[in-house]
Scaffold this active site. Structure first.
Site, PDB file in Angstrom:
ATOM      1  N   GLU A  83      -5.502  -8.656   0.960  1.00  7.85           N
ATOM      2  CA  GLU A  83      -6.237  -8.265   2.446  1.00  7.85           C
ATOM      3  C   GLU A  83      -7.830  -7.781   2.016  1.00  7.85           C
ATOM      4  O   GLU A  83      -7.763  -7.312   1.106  1.00  7.85           O
ATOM      5  CB  GLU A  83      -5.607  -6.811   2.981  1.00  7.85           C
ATOM      6  CG  GLU A  83      -4.279  -6.978   3.627  1.00  7.85           C
ATOM      7  CD  GLU A  83      -3.892  -5.738   4.290  1.00  7.85           C
ATOM      8  OE1 GLU A  83      -4.658  -4.830   4.638  1.00  7.85           O
ATOM      9  OE2 GLU A  83      -2.548  -5.590   4.240  1.00  7.85           O
ATOM     10  N   GLU A 143       1.019  -1.222   0.019  1.00  6.58           N
ATOM     11  CA  GLU A 143      -0.057  -0.197  -0.229  1.00  6.58           C
ATOM     12  C   GLU A 143       0.817   1.549  -0.006  1.00  6.58           C
ATOM     13  O   GLU A 143       0.908   1.979   0.997  1.00  6.58           O
ATOM     14  CB  GLU A 143      -0.972   0.070   1.161  1.00  6.58           C
ATOM     15  CG  GLU A 143      -1.943  -1.034   1.234  1.00  6.58           C
ATOM     16  CD  GLU A 143      -2.930  -1.016   2.294  1.00  6.58           C
ATOM     17  OE1 GLU A 143      -2.784  -0.117   3.100  1.00  6.58           O
ATOM     18  OE2 GLU A 143      -3.891  -1.767   2.324  1.00  6.58           O
TER      19      GLU A 143
HETATM   20  C1  BG6 Z   1      -4.652  -1.960   5.571  1.00  4.45           C
HETATM   21  C2  BG6 Z   1      -3.222  -2.148   6.183  1.00  4.45           C
HETATM   22  O1  BG6 Z   1      -4.305  -0.548   5.038  1.00  4.45           O
HETATM   23  O2  BG6 Z   1      -5.588  -1.750   6.355  1.00  4.45           O
HETATM   24  C3  BG6 Z   1      -3.093  -3.024   7.529  1.00  4.45           C
HETATM   25  O3  BG6 Z   1      -2.192  -2.958   4.999  1.00  4.45           O
HETATM   26  C4  BG6 Z   1      -4.256  -2.601   8.294  1.00  4.45           C
HETATM   27  O4  BG6 Z   1      -1.765  -3.121   8.121  1.00  4.45           O
HETATM   28  C5  BG6 Z   1      -5.449  -2.418   7.636  1.00  4.45           C
HETATM   29  O5  BG6 Z   1      -4.195  -2.991   9.682  1.00  4.45           O
HETATM   30  C6  BG6 Z   1      -6.725  -2.163   8.474  1.00  4.45           C
HETATM   31  O6  BG6 Z   1      -6.603  -0.789   8.662  1.00  4.45           O
HETATM   32  P1  BG6 Z   1      -7.028  -0.365   9.982  1.00  4.45           P
HETATM   33  O7  BG6 Z   1      -6.720   1.177  10.080  1.00  4.45           O
HETATM   34  O8  BG6 Z   1      -8.669  -0.459  10.053  1.00  4.45           O
HETATM   35  O9  BG6 Z   1      -6.371  -0.893  11.323  1.00  4.45           O
END
Ligand code: BG6
Length: 473
Positions: free
Chosen positions: A374, A163
């Site tokens: 993800e 990202e």
């Molecule tokens: C992604 C990242 O942007 O979102 C992760 O790669 C992150 O590391 C995930 O934990 C969720 O984001 P957040 O802000 O809800 O913890």
């Protein structure tokens, strides 16, 4: 309704969010180790100093993942654990740790999917200008080569960067991630270009080693959709996707930047310095990328800003992902819509947007291999009579896996799905309150691990290769 046998069902984590042990066994400090200590930067001052202590409990965690039937585990390597100063001496104890993690995965037949950079930059490099300094490019390629040589005999899937838009956007526009700089578009575009150059040079270094594995990079995929059919909001959609999708994937997959964006950068004096060898590396590496990774959480709904450009007072609160901010160039704003569903943190829940976005990518980039690296639901999970009943997460992942299946059936080339996250972990800006995992970590009881309802559910999904998903009629 089964997923093919070569489709990987996985789950993901990242080093800083789970490992802890930030100064143990020779690890150097990272930009995050320092940044989280600045008051107000993270939720209730939470840090990754201990995180979920995965550094000491990785065997227990991977055993649980195996029990869940996980086919692949995406995790990241902490650069300062491997090369404490960013350049120079390699820390053998760091190499030993990741060797042990990889071997533990392989013991259970879990495919390790390794991210080289999930945001924790060695502190000495941040102090010297971080991603804006071109020396960081060479330092990264050296670090990547150390990892290829140390782990590449067993790791056959490498993601260079996670990202770029988030760590550079939050780092140089919103000030919410290190180095905490606000409203510096020139530095933001320079940092992104330096990252793409580091990626391209690392891909070339990897291919030269002939390790016969796959390499790519992951981008947060938030396709923009206009709030209505008006010409101005359709323009905002196209503009947002040029800056949010094409700026990030074109240099990787096509070897050059989208002209639409470069013209605007030239006009505003935001064009990054692009050296000839970097240009050549991008061109040479483009056809060698084996896949792209997509981190999909939500789409963005956009409308054009008419009249005066709005400015935003940056804070942690408005950097945590919910719509409601103007774009950095004041051209459009993201909006929450009355007819959409949102999580407790204001993120839109849209499996439909996922399918539409995947169609859009196919239109832009053809038959490229994709992994969903993800996807998941951040929630405060209900605990009922001692059981963690994360039914909303089950519904969320169910619907998004169905979306992936639909896209695959339409001809989009998706080869795997990694739920975020394998286990509850530290949210960079939201602390431990926002949970994503299949495994609960009890912060009031010695970080004890506990299986959630979704743990059993995901196991069944994997066992049936998706056949028992609740597909929409
Ligand atoms: C992604 C990242 O942007 O979102 C992760 O790669 C992150 O590391 C995930 O934990 C969720 O984001 P957040 O802000 O809800 O913890």
């Amino acid at each position: 309704m089964k997923f093919s046998n070569d489709f990987l069902f996985g789950a993901a984590t990242a080093a800083y969010q789970i490992e802890g042990a930030i100064d143990i066994d020779g690890k150097g400090l990272s930009n995050w180790d320092e940044f989280v200590k600045i008051p107000g930067k993270t939720f209730e001052g939470t840090t990754g100093d201990v995180a979920i202590d995965h550094y000491h409990r990785f065997k227990e965690d991977i055993k649980l993942m195996a029990e869940m039937g996980l086919e692949s585990y995406r995790f990241s390597i902490s650069w300062p654990r491997v090369i404490p100063n960013g350049v120079g001496e390699v820390n053998q104890k760091g190499i030993d740790f990741y060797n042990a993690v990889i071997d533990e995965c392989l013991k259970y037949g879990i495919v390790p999917f390794v991210t080289l950079y999930h945001w924790d930059l060695p502190l000495p490099l941040e102090r010297k200008g971080g991603w804006v300094n071109k020396e960081t490019i060479d330092a990264f390629v050296n670090y990547a080569s150390v990892c290829f040589n140390a782990f590449g005999d067993r790791v056959k899937h490498f993601i260079t960067f996670n990202e770029t838009v988030v760590f550079c956007g939050h780092g140089y526009l919103a000030g919410a991630h290190p180095p905490g700089i606000k409203d510096e578009p020139k530095q933001y575009f320079q940092a992104t270009h330096n990252v793409f150059s580091a990626h391209a040079k690392a891909v070339l270094a990897y291919k030269e080693l002939r390790q016969f594995g796959d390499i790519g990079l992951s981008h947060v995929f938030s396709p923009a959709f206009s709030v209505d059919d008006s010409a101005e909001n359709r323009w905002a959609e196209q503009h947002a996707n040029q800056f949010g999708i094409n700026w990030y994937y074109d240099p990787i997959l096509k070897g050059h930047y989208p002209e639409y964006v470069t013209e605007i950068l030239e006009k505003n004096g935001w064009m990054p310095e692009i050296l000839e060898d970097e240009k050549q590396a991008l061109i040479k590496a483009a056809p060698l990328n084996d896949f792209i990774g997509l981190n999909y959480y939500q789409p963005v709904r956009v409308e054009k800003i008419l009249g005066e450009a709005e400015s935003v007072e940056h804070s942690r609160q408005n950097s945590t992902g919910a719509p409601g901010n103007p774009s950095f160039d004041g051209a459009y704003r993201t909006v929450a819509m009355a007819d959409k569903r949102y999580t407790k943190w204001g993120w839109e829940i849209s499996p439909e947007g996922f399918v539409d976005g995947l169609r859009l990518l196919k239109e832009y980039y053809g038959d490229v291999t994709m992994y969903i690296t993800e996807n998941g639901l951040g929630d405060e999970d209900p605990i009922i009579e001692g059981e963690i009943c994360d039914i909303p997460r089950i519904n969320f992942i169910n619907d998004h896996l169905c979306a992936v299946k639909k896209a695959i059936d339409e001809g989009v080339n998706v080869k795997g799905y990694y739920a975020w996250s394998a286990i509850d972990l530290l949210s960079w800006l939201n602390g431990y309150k926002k949970q994503y995992g299949f495994i609960y970590v009890d912060h009031n009881n010695n970080l004890e691990r506990k299986k959630k309802s979704s743990f059993h559910w995901y196991k069944d999904v994997i066992d049936s290769r998706g056949e028992n998903l609740n597909y929409p009629a």
